[in-house]
Design a protein around this motif. Structure first.
Motif, mmCIF file in Angstrom:
data_model
loop_
_atom_site.group_PDB
_atom_site.id
_atom_site.type_symbol
_atom_site.label_atom_id
_atom_site.label_comp_id
_atom_site.label_asym_id
_atom_site.label_seq_id
_atom_site.Cartn_x
_atom_site.Cartn_y
_atom_site.Cartn_z
ATOM 1 N N GLN A 81 -39.893 2.223 24.393
ATOM 2 C CA GLN A 81 -39.771 2.098 25.848
ATOM 3 C C GLN A 81 -38.721 3.066 26.385
ATOM 4 N N GLU A 114 -40.386 6.391 26.618
ATOM 5 C CA GLU A 114 -41.308 6.463 27.751
ATOM 6 C C GLU A 114 -40.575 6.557 29.090
ATOM 7 N N SER A 115 -39.329 6.088 29.132
ATOM 8 C CA SER A 115 -38.563 6.125 30.380
ATOM 9 C C SER A 115 -38.000 7.503 30.695
ATOM 10 N N TYR A 174 -31.200 -0.577 19.495
ATOM 11 C CA TYR A 174 -32.384 0.257 19.288
ATOM 12 C C TYR A 174 -32.626 0.466 17.793
ATOM 13 N N LEU A 226 -39.830 -1.636 19.684
ATOM 14 C CA LEU A 226 -40.395 -1.557 21.031
ATOM 15 C C LEU A 226 -39.391 -1.006 22.033
ATOM 16 N N CYS A 227 -38.128 -1.437 21.936
ATOM 17 C CA CYS A 227 -37.102 -0.958 22.877
ATOM 18 C C CYS A 227 -36.914 0.550 22.761
#
Length: 507
Positions: A408, A411-412, A303, A404-405
């Protein structure tokens, strides 16, 4: 709705290396405050400056990072902190057999943040601490009976040879065992001479050894994750906006500028600089550890805890405001009227530093000696000048760290966890952030409370008058010298004043 991340840490024992550092203390605070049912936090600490680890632990709990916990009456949580004597730079982490057994039998999560961050440290030192230290942590984790996750704190700049970096582990820059053999067998002078050849394109031993350290984690066969922060700066929101104890990066030169002793800064103000607040880094570590267990895909995740692709910062965003901020929140301890100007190259910086840094430093140090004090300014500016050559690539090079990871992962999370452990800095407003950071530098690095602001502002006005008086005196002196020594006409002499003013440019 309860926080799932906080619930994950319920009854868990955590082991932290680097717990006395900038990120470490902030991580401890966040775990104690927001994961109140965590069981114990074991901290690897070494005796330092004649203090045993019990004294260092007591000193740690007095850190300003815990002010919010003290205000919220959460100091009972300090009982969960357990100091473990050791050092990542020593064999077996310097642990006693009893302490090692305790960690093996009780710990579920490990946060490894200990490292030497000195860009000027030699290859031997960085290899022992950054590379071998990580190997020793991995070896310990392989013995831990109920390990849920190892969270390794790396750096976005481990891939500084690439300018557009993804969240993957790139091929190692060298064979680890070859490097370890060289460090073990070569004397210091020989190793130093061979270091540029060994590093190849890497800018310094720090990025080189931190890159190799990632492979220790990758090859460890453990439930693990790697978090790569960029340049870590003061807090955005937690525990207090602007909180910092670090003098690295922006907060360091803001401190110098606030005191009036740093007046020029070499930056390419149009380039994107990747800065990330320490509270976002800490949230990333905590959530990354949680996600190792939550994620059914056992592939090691990387990350980027960075800003360059989601909320870009350029110094031109705050250039017009920075001096306004310095005078709105001045220091009582300022030695001269603050004025910070950006210069676009090291050459121009070094030329201007002669006039605005070194000449004033020699004068002020002389006055300090006469008053019985300890002169520090000449040494400070000399050290800055020496280090700039090593930092030039980081000052005048732009990187894009794709994250991006990390987004994401944010967002999870549940809405509650997105708020409590936010990983998303897209809503951060840099101009507002720097207002908080300057106040944080004032309070936590200069130890000046908001109550002292009226007196500090009065002193700032006095320093402004003295500053303008000095400018007038210098320009008058130049005018007189040109007129009398070079016998120029009044008209030509008149041209000297604006030219000299441009040369000194506010001093």
């Amino acid at each position: 709705m309860a926080s799932r991340v906080a619930e994950f840490y319920n009854d868990k024992n955590v082991f932290i290396t680097g717990g006395t550092g900038f990120v470490g203390v902030c991580l401890i605070e966040k775990l104690l405050r927001c994961c109140p049912d965590i069981k114990n936090i074991y901290l690897l600490m070494r005796p330092k400056k004649g203090k045993q680890i019990a004294e260092r632990l007591e000193e740690l709990t007095k850190n300003s990072v815990f002010n919010r916990m003290r205000e919220e009456k959460q100091t009972d949580q300090f009982k969960k902190l357990i100091a473990i004597a050791g050092d990542v730079g020593e064999e077996n982490l310097g642990l006693s057999s009893q302490d090692r057994t305790t960690l093996i039998n009780t710990v579920q999560l490990v946060f490894h943040s200990a490292a030497t961050l000195d860009f000027e440290a030699d290859l031997k030192t960085t290899t022992i601490v950054n590379l071998l230290g990580t190997r020793r942590i991995v070896q310990l984790c392989q013995e831990i009976k109920d390990l849920k996750a190892l969270v390794h704190v790396s750096s976005a700049y481990v891939n500084s040879v690439i300018h557009n970096v993804d969240e993957i582990v790139y091929p190692p820059p060298a064979d680890v065992n070859t490097i370890l053999k060289l460090v073990e067998t070569l004397d210091t002078d020989t190793l130093d001479a061979k270091t540029p050849e060994i590093l190849k394109n890497h800018p310094n031993p720090y990025t080189f050894t931190k890159h190799l350290a990632e492979y220790e984690v990758v090859n460890g066969g453990l439930p693990a994750t790697i978090v790569r922060p960029s340049m870590i700066i003061g807090a955005w929101k937690e525990p207090i906006p602007g909180w910092t104890i670090s003098k690295n990066g922006p907060q360091g030169f803001i401190l110098g500028a606030s005191k009036g002793v740093v007046r020029r800064l070499p930056v390419a103000k149009h380039l994107v600089y990747d800065y990330i607040p320490v509270d976002i880094v800490v949230n990333s570590l905590i959530v990354a550890g949680y996600n190792v267990v939550r994620d059914s895909n056992k592939e090691l995740k990387v990350y980027h805890c960075t800003s360059s692709t989601c909320n870009t910062f350029q110094w031109e965003l705050v250039e017009k405001n920075i001096n306004t901020y310095l005078h709105k929140y001045p220091l009582r301890s300022a030695v001269w009227y603050p004025y910070l100007k950006f210069v676009p190259s090291l050459f121009l910086f070094r030329i201007s530093a002669i006039f605005v840094h070194f000449i004033p430093a020699y004068i002020l140090d002389a006055i300090t000696r006469l008053c019985g004090g300890r002169p520090i300014l000449v040494r400070l500016h000399t050290n800055v000048n020496k280090s700039l050559g090593r930092l030039e690539k980081f000052i005048f090079q732009e990187w894009r760290f794709n994250n991006l990871c990390m987004l994401q992962l944010h967002e999870s999370l549940s809405p509650e966890d997105q708020k409590l452990f936010t990983l998303d800095i897209r809503s951060l407003v840099w101009k507002d952030y720097f207002v908080d950071l300057i106040q944080g530098v004032r309070m936590y690095l200069s130890n000046e409370s908001p109550k002292s602001l009226p007196k500090a502002r009065s002193k700032d006005k006095i320093l402004m008058i003295a500053h303008l008086g000095l400018q007038a005196a210098l320009l008058g002196l130049i005018w007189w010298l040109v007129k009398n020594l070079f016998a120029t006409t009044w008209t030509k002499t008149g041209l000297v004043v604006p030219l000299a003013y441009i040369l000194f440019d506010q001093l």
